[in-house]
Design a protein around this motif. Structure first.
Motif, PDB file in Angstrom:
ATOM      1  N   SER A  47       0.749  -1.141   0.103  1.00 29.44           N
ATOM      2  CA  SER A  47       0.007   0.040   0.095  1.00 29.44           C
ATOM      3  C   SER A  47       1.065   1.370   0.156  1.00 29.44           C
ATOM      4  O   SER A  47       0.366   2.335  -0.579  1.00 29.44           O
ATOM      5  N   SER A  53      -2.992   2.656  -2.119  1.00 33.99           N
ATOM      6  CA  SER A  53      -3.629   3.868  -1.637  1.00 33.99           C
ATOM      7  C   SER A  53      -3.514   5.342  -2.162  1.00 33.99           C
ATOM      8  O   SER A  53      -4.142   5.772  -3.115  1.00 33.99           O
ATOM      9  N   THR A  83      -7.269   5.721  -2.474  1.00 34.18           N
ATOM     10  CA  THR A  83      -8.370   5.856  -1.581  1.00 34.18           C
ATOM     11  C   THR A  83      -8.635   6.853  -0.849  1.00 34.18           C
ATOM     12  O   THR A  83      -7.730   7.784  -0.697  1.00 34.18           O
ATOM     13  N   GLU A  84      -9.770   6.833  -0.208  1.00 36.93           N
ATOM     14  CA  GLU A  84     -10.327   7.933   0.727  1.00 36.93           C
ATOM     15  C   GLU A  84      -9.556   8.242   1.791  1.00 36.93           C
ATOM     16  O   GLU A  84      -8.978   9.235   2.162  1.00 36.93           O
ATOM     17  N   GLN A  85      -8.759   7.000   2.246  1.00 39.35           N
ATOM     18  CA  GLN A  85      -8.069   7.187   3.431  1.00 39.35           C
ATOM     19  C   GLN A  85      -6.762   7.925   3.064  1.00 39.35           C
ATOM     20  O   GLN A  85      -6.257   8.552   3.667  1.00 39.35           O
ATOM     21  N   SER A  86      -6.162   7.622   1.966  1.00 38.29           N
ATOM     22  CA  SER A  86      -4.812   8.274   1.595  1.00 38.29           C
ATOM     23  C   SER A  86      -5.283   9.571   1.363  1.00 38.29           C
ATOM     24  O   SER A  86      -4.423  10.475   1.443  1.00 38.29           O
TER      25      SER A  86
END
Ligand SMILES: C[C@H](O)[C@H](O)[C@H]1CNC2=NC(N)=NC(=O)C2=N1
Length: 187
Positions: A47, A53, A83-86
């Motif tokens: 990731s 990510s 991704t939204e987290q990244s």
């Protein structure tokens, strides 16, 4: 313990030697634990370096100063949306920008109030110069004559890549105080 020795221990049937079954369980657990650890480290490796990510397969997305980086061509085949987290992590590096989810497409968003309609256009010109030099472009909105709204996303892949955060960081560096309406300070 050498590998050669281990199989011989396991060749003893567990029924005959209870200690062997205890050892077998412990070893089995150890082996599963080792595999779990290695999987975990591979996942974290994958990731953080292949953009599962952050920035898509091509550009490693670090939290180093985004303004020192250059946008990459958006038609790179291995670029994919982060991704939204990244995106949330990178958002810490671009003060004033928000994350918007437009029907599943993540975008960066910021708005300003300018002194006049023409100052809004001057604002756009300054942003356009950066966009052209980066080869990466924002969506510009001038609404109700003095409300500037900018959205940034990577159209070619329908989501966010590191390019968008680089552009946002460089827009943040613009000197635009002369164009903006003074913020009312609440008394
Ligand atoms: C080849 C070049 O990278 C593309 O045409 C660029 C131009 N500017 C761009 N800007 C944005 N925001 N998204 C894109 O996909 C995009 N593509």
């Amino acid at each position: 313990m050498s590998r050669l020795l281990l199989p011989t221990i396991f060749s003893i049937s567990r029924k005959q030697v209870p200690a062997a079954s205890l050892f077998h369980n412990l070893y089995g657990r150890h082996r599963r634990f080792v595999h779990w650890i290695s999987d975990m480290s591979e996942d974290s490796e994958r990731s953080s370096t292949t953009g599962g990510s952050a920035s898509g397969a091509r550009t490693f997305c670090s939290l180093q100063d985004l303004t020192a980086k250059k946008c990459v061509p958006c038609n790179a085949k291995d670029l994919r949306p982060m991704t939204e987290q990244s995106a949330q992590e990178l958002l810490q590096k671009v003060a004033g920008w928000d994350l918007a989810n437009d029907n599943g497409t993540l975008k960066l968003h910021q708005s300003w109030i300018v002194k006049s309609f023409t100052k809004g256009l001057d604002f756009f010109k300054r942003v356009a110069d950066i966009a052209e030099s980066e080869g990466h472009h924002p969506d510009l909105h001038l609404v109700g004559w003095n409300n500037v709204k900018i959205e940034i996303w990577t159209h070619a892949i329908g989501g966010l890549t590191e390019n968008d955060f680089i552009l946002a960081a460089k827009i943040n560096e613009l000197q635009v105080e002369d164009l903006l309406r003074k913020k009312k300070v609440s008394k």
